[in-house]
Design an enzyme around this catalytic site. Structure first.
Site, PDB file in Angstrom:
ATOM      1  N   LYS A  91       0.873  -1.189   0.000  1.00 31.06           N
ATOM      2  CA  LYS A  91       0.000   0.000   0.000  1.00 31.06           C
ATOM      3  C   LYS A  91       0.903   1.229   0.000  1.00 31.06           C
ATOM      4  CE  LYS A  91      -1.715  -1.872   3.692  1.00 31.06           C
ATOM      5  NZ  LYS A  91      -3.167  -1.842   3.923  1.00 31.06           N
ATOM      6  N   ARG A  92       0.352   2.412  -0.183  1.00 34.95           N
ATOM      7  CA  ARG A  92       1.166   3.627  -0.107  1.00 34.95           C
ATOM      8  C   ARG A  92       1.778   3.715   1.273  1.00 34.95           C
ATOM      9  NH1 ARG A  92       0.797   7.662  -4.253  1.00 34.95           N
ATOM     10  NH2 ARG A  92       2.265   8.776  -2.917  1.00 34.95           N
ATOM     11  N   LYS A 115      -0.877   4.024   8.139  1.00 37.33           N
ATOM     12  CA  LYS A 115      -0.935   2.621   7.691  1.00 37.33           C
ATOM     13  C   LYS A 115       0.071   1.768   8.473  1.00 37.33           C
ATOM     14  CE  LYS A 115      -2.369   4.063   3.012  1.00 37.33           C
ATOM     15  NZ  LYS A 115      -3.589   3.301   2.691  1.00 37.33           N
TER      16      LYS A 115
HETATM   17  C1  26W Z   1      -5.532  16.088  -1.939  1.00 35.51           C
HETATM   18  C2  26W Z   1      -4.657  14.933  -2.101  1.00 35.51           C
HETATM   19  C3  26W Z   1      -5.394  13.630  -1.976  1.00 35.51           C
HETATM   20  C4  26W Z   1      -5.314  12.699  -3.001  1.00 35.51           C
HETATM   21  C5  26W Z   1      -5.992  11.481  -2.866  1.00 35.51           C
HETATM   22  C6  26W Z   1      -6.139  13.375  -0.851  1.00 35.51           C
HETATM   23  C7  26W Z   1      -6.829  12.145  -0.721  1.00 35.51           C
HETATM   24  C8  26W Z   1      -6.726  11.240  -1.731  1.00 35.51           C
HETATM   25  C9  26W Z   1      -7.465   9.933  -1.649  1.00 35.51           C
HETATM   26  C10 26W Z   1      -8.809  10.105  -1.090  1.00 35.51           C
HETATM   27  C11 26W Z   1      -6.719   9.008  -0.778  1.00 35.51           C
HETATM   28  C12 26W Z   1      -7.176   7.591  -1.001  1.00 35.51           C
HETATM   29  O1  26W Z   1      -6.795   6.959  -1.944  1.00 35.51           O
HETATM   30  N1  26W Z   1      -7.994   7.105  -0.063  1.00 35.51           N
HETATM   31  C13 26W Z   1      -8.246   5.691  -0.027  1.00 35.51           C
HETATM   32  O2  26W Z   1      -9.419   5.406  -0.788  1.00 35.51           O
HETATM   33  C14 26W Z   1      -9.662   4.001  -0.844  1.00 35.51           C
HETATM   34  C15 26W Z   1     -10.844   3.774  -1.782  1.00 35.51           C
HETATM   35  O3  26W Z   1     -12.023   4.173  -1.169  1.00 35.51           O
HETATM   36  C16 26W Z   1      -9.895   3.415   0.543  1.00 35.51           C
HETATM   37  O4  26W Z   1     -10.060   2.035   0.443  1.00 35.51           O
HETATM   38  C17 26W Z   1      -8.719   3.738   1.456  1.00 35.51           C
HETATM   39  O5  26W Z   1      -9.014   3.331   2.773  1.00 35.51           O
HETATM   40  C18 26W Z   1      -8.441   5.235   1.434  1.00 35.51           C
HETATM   41  O6  26W Z   1      -7.264   5.561   2.154  1.00 35.51           O
END
Ligand code: 26W
Length: 859
Positions: free
Chosen positions: A593-594, A599
């Site tokens: 994962k990232r 995490k």
């Molecule tokens: C503003 C920068 C930024 C970019 C991407 C903020 C937030 C994000 C995403 C929302 C982060 C992300 O990938 N969240 C993940 O989304 C998945 C799909 O719903 C979930 O399964 C993960 O728990 C969640 O961390």
């Protein structure tokens, strides 16, 4: 091609009975059917037919021949051979959907983490067996051909991959749907390690072109930016707004076919590329300002140049806001053009025909853009326009992390999108003076509530809260797992929930079983085909049928043999990528994962160091051999994440070379973790690490993929881990750590990590190890920042509080793994019980509760 007769159904359909390999051999060459026009290509059904088609494209599309063709050329030829069928189906699907003019969902996402498409498309066309046979007979190693394809990595992590799984399910379930996004020239960076430290290099997935896309110049859009708004009064004395943009950007659409599984439709993913509008400032040019006139171009092109590599921290950069506006404005114009083709200027049916899903707040500017189009362009009254908007938009939240909630400086909005800021102010004023004043009329904290609900965050730096705008402008708001959706209501938007309880719902995430089982784990898929109906890839609940075989010796051996074979394959990949030898008989313990502190890869690391310390103290310690496998990219600007990567690599180097522990422990961090690497790692996992601090991981989707492939989860009661535990039963998962409520309580009463440090000698010894130069010879304390993150800096994610419970959990794993029959049973039950986490189920939930779509019969 026999179409399966399905009227307005739930989209479910019979999948191909016989496995592709069997069919390939048996099916005689088919006489071309009379009814079909000569130019329409039939799906090459036999190995022979496909070999001919691949060779034809080798000579034509690739301009070479089998003697001197490169592996890249063979890949290109195979892709083109498939495209003959795929693009034809795109046309047929669009024709039919245009005819039936059905209601469609438009998925607006800044990210699509697609990975590779060849194997996926072959799998969906039930041609994997045929193609692999054809390529083999043509003298190619199909694994090498697959590896020639660059990942289409137009996303960061969970959110982007979820979008990819969802458009696969929408096509497979024959729902009218279009994914909209940005055609980034450069996707997520390539990661490599230099002295254990992450190095980023640009990704150039399209440098040699991409066979899976078609440019659609006929649907180019022009998008305004910057400038000012003129306010004037028309002859009726009504106010009129005219936006005079400073720039016009051209949006060029590229269509990527999304091939549904089996006899399904082929939908499209439309990605916008930015170009300078044809408006070339000749006067500037003639005045010798060549560069200035050219600058315009460069600037225009930078909009779709690169994906922002942060997946939790809002960079707040102007270009990011422009990216968000550019693709939403292009998409809305495209949707309105398609609607007007059928309905002209009659907007009354728009909300019946169109629903737009906002994949987090990143496309939220679509709401004021829609208002601008309706009011300034279509001359609609505010209330009508707003009522329409609120029927069209729905918003999915994917994170509770405060730093991930997007807020834009008002001054930036003013400069880039002056008209939208006006509209946002109007939306906000009507909201606060309207329903908020009504619902909280007699609440003494009305002002405080208003400032919390306001789209505008006051203060010396006024900000636009995109989360609040998304909730106010949408008819539905959902979280991505049950516990997350509860926290969205209770912690993130409690006042909004008070105003609109019916607006809030949950849709637990899912993953497509086509890519994440059928295509990436063919051996397990074949075993499953032997024991349940072969249509499980579209009826994943049928995996339940395996549960009754969980204790069956023969089945256990067959199941674990496949797991072992996959581990042998992964061991080869690990050797290639890290030059570390690992034993496939060891426990393959995987965390992919990232890299993010919530995490808790750092918790995994300190536990590994404790195991290492125990083995140094007693090399004959009777513990199963373990291989800890990591895959993780850190956002380039995220210092602590990069420090944790460095620490994992340095600790790994020391442990892997330490003969004293007799290979009982190996640690590897595979470089450049991405979708195509995940497809190689997941089938080989014994243990799935899902160890986030409770309340932080909205859902997780890797947890679903790993369990689906027979891994046992070691996890906290966070995100979808809770629902996985419900499905597999407490005996088939290893849960540890504080719950969400306990985390809140501990934080509430003032958590002090030093208490745990001093209370646990092993933990203290391990953390103190970071201060030495044991893992960084000659550079004592080089890893100390990781220690400080869990002590001096307050251990925000409670690693030390959960350490003992986590260590216990792994002792449990040792015991369970030692009992081969028990472990095999657990592995089988995990696969058998993953039916719920099929992205088809998630899509059916969205359709039932939010989108209200009709699936239309397959082509
Ligand atoms: C503003 C920068 C930024 C970019 C991407 C903020 C937030 C994000 C995403 C929302 C982060 C992300 O990938 N969240 C993940 O989304 C998945 C799909 O719903 C979930 O399964 C993960 O728990 C969640 O961390």
């Amino acid at each position: 091609m026999a179409t399966v007769k399905s009227t307005k159904t739930t989209g479910k359909k019979a999948a191909p009975a016989k496995s592709s390999k069997a069919k390939a051999e048996s099916a005689p060459a088919k006489a071309p059917s009379q009814s079909k026009p000569a130019h329409i290509i039939d799906v090459p059904k036999t190995v022979e037919e496909l070999k001919v088609s691949i060779l034809r494209h080798l000579h034509t599309t690739q301009g070479t021949d089998s003697e001197k063709a490169s592996k890249k050329a063979w890949w290109g030829a195979t892709a083109s051979a498939i495209n003959e069928v795929v693009f034809e189906r795109v046309t047929q699907t669009q024709k039919k959907q245009r005819k039936t003019d059905t209601r469609a969902v438009h998925y607006l996402s800044l990210e699509y983490l697609m990975g590779r498409l060849l194997k996926n498309n072959l799998c969906s066309l039930d041609l994997m067996g045929v193609a692999e046979q054809a390529l083999t007979e043509l003298g190619c190693d199909f694994h090498e051909i697959y590896d020639e394809e660059p990942d289409m990595a137009l996303g960061n992590g969970g959110l982007g991959r979820l979008a990819a799984c969802y458009i696969d399910s929408l096509a497979t379930l024959n729902y009218p749907a279009i994914g909209y996004g940005i055609h980034y020239e450069h996707g997520l960076f390539n990661q490599s390690f230099l002295g254990g430290r992450q190095v980023e290099r640009p990704d150039s997935w399209r440098e040699y072109g991409n066979p899976w896309e078609i440019c659609r110049p006929e649907s180019v859009q022009e998008i305004p930016l910057y400038g000012y708004v003129e306010t004037r009064y028309n002859e009726q004395g009504e106010i009129e707004k005219e936006w005079h943009p400073g720039r016009i950007i051209k949006g060029v659409p590229w269509d990527i076919p999304i091939v549904g599984y089996g006899e399904s439709n082929v939908n499209i993913l439309r990605l916008w590329e930015s170009r300078a509008s044809d408006f070339f400032n000749w006067d500037v040019f003639n005045a010798g300002g060549y560069l200035d006139s050219h600058v315009e171009n460069v600037q225009a092109e930078t909009i779709s140049k690169v994906l922002y590599p942060n997946d939790t921290t809002d960079a707040g950069k102007e270009l990011r806001l422009i990216q968000q506006y550019f693709f939403t404005a292009c998409s809305i114009k495209d949707i309105v053009r398609r609607y007007k083709r059928a309905h002209g200027d009659d907007w009354s049916k728009f909300a019946d025909q169109v629903v737009m899903q906002l994949n987090d707040t990143h496309p939220a500017v679509a709401i004021p853009e829609m208002m601008r189009i309706l009011i300034d362009r279509a001359g609609m009254e505010w209330d009508d326009a707003w009522a329409l908007c609120q029927k069209v938009f729905a918003y999915t939240n994917h994170t509770l992390l405060p730093e991930a909630l997007e807020k834009w400086p008002v001054h930036l909005f003013e400069r880039v999108l002056p008209r939208h800021l006006e509209i946002i102010y109007e939306i906000n004023a009507r909201f606060l003076d309207g329903i908020v004043s009504k619902v909280f009329a007699d609440d003494e904290h009305l002002d405080a509530i208003k400032s919390k609900l306001s789209i505008i965050e006051e203060g010396d730096h006024k900000m636009v809260r995109m989360g609040n705008l998304s909730v106010i402008g949408s008819f539905k708001v959902n979280g991505v797992a049950q516990i997350h959706s509860e926290l969205v209501k209770s912690d993130l938007f409690p006042e909004f929930y008070r105003i609109w309880p019916e607006k809030f719902t949950n849709v637990t995430n899912g993953v497509t079983p086509r890519r994440w089982l059928k295509a990436c784990n063919p051996k397990l898929s074949e075993l499953i085909d032997k024991h349940i109906d072969a249509d499980w890839p579209v009826h994943l609940d049928k995996l339940q049928g395996l549960a009754k075989k969980a204790k069956n010796k023969t089945f256990q051996n067959a199941f674990m043999k496949i797991k072992h074979d996959n581990k042998v394959e992964l061991a080869k990949t690990i050797k290639e990528l890290t030059d570390v030898d690992v034993d496939p008989n060891a426990i393959f313990d995987i965390q992919i994962k990232r890299l993010h502190e919530y995490k808790r890869q750092q918790l995994n690391l300190i536990h590994i160091m404790a195991l290492y310390r125990r083995l140094l103290q007693n090399p004959d310690l009777d513990v199963p051999k373990r291989v800890f496998i990591f895959g993780a990219k850190a956002a380039p600007g995220y210092h602590m994440a990069k420090e944790i990567i460095y620490a994992i690599n340095k600790v790994a180097d020391r442990i892997n070379l330490d003969e004293r522990i007799k290979d009982k422990l190996k640690v590897v961090l595979l470089p450049n973790y991405r979708v195509s690497l995940a497809e190689k790692m997941i089938p080989a996992a014994d243990v799935s690490e899902q160890i986030s601090t409770a309340g932080k991981e909205a859902s997780g989707t890797g947890n679903m993929k790993l369990a689906l492939n027979g891994a046992v989860t070691v996890g906290t009661l966070d995100g979808a881990n809770i629902e996985i535990a419900e499905e597999v039963g407490d005996d088939n998962i290893v849960i540890f750590g504080l719950t969400v409520a306990q985390v809140k309580e501990l934080k509430g009463e003032g958590y002090n990590p030093w208490d745990y440090y001093y209370a646990n000698p092993e933990l203290k010894a391990v953390l103190d190890w970071f201060d030495t130069d044991y893992f960084t010879p000659g550079k004592p304390g080089e890893l100390a920042d990781v220690k400080r993150s869990m002590l001096d800096y307050g251990d925000e994610y409670l690693c030390l509080a959960d350490y003992q419970s986590y260590s216990q959990a792994h002792k449990r794993v040792d015991e369970l793994f030692r009992d081969k029959a028990k472990w095999a049973e657990m592995a089988i039950i995990n696969t058998a019980k993953m039916g719920k986490f099929n992205s088809d189920r998630s899509i059916e939930d969205y359709v039932r509760d939010i989108w209200k779509l009709e699936s239309c019969q397959a082509v």
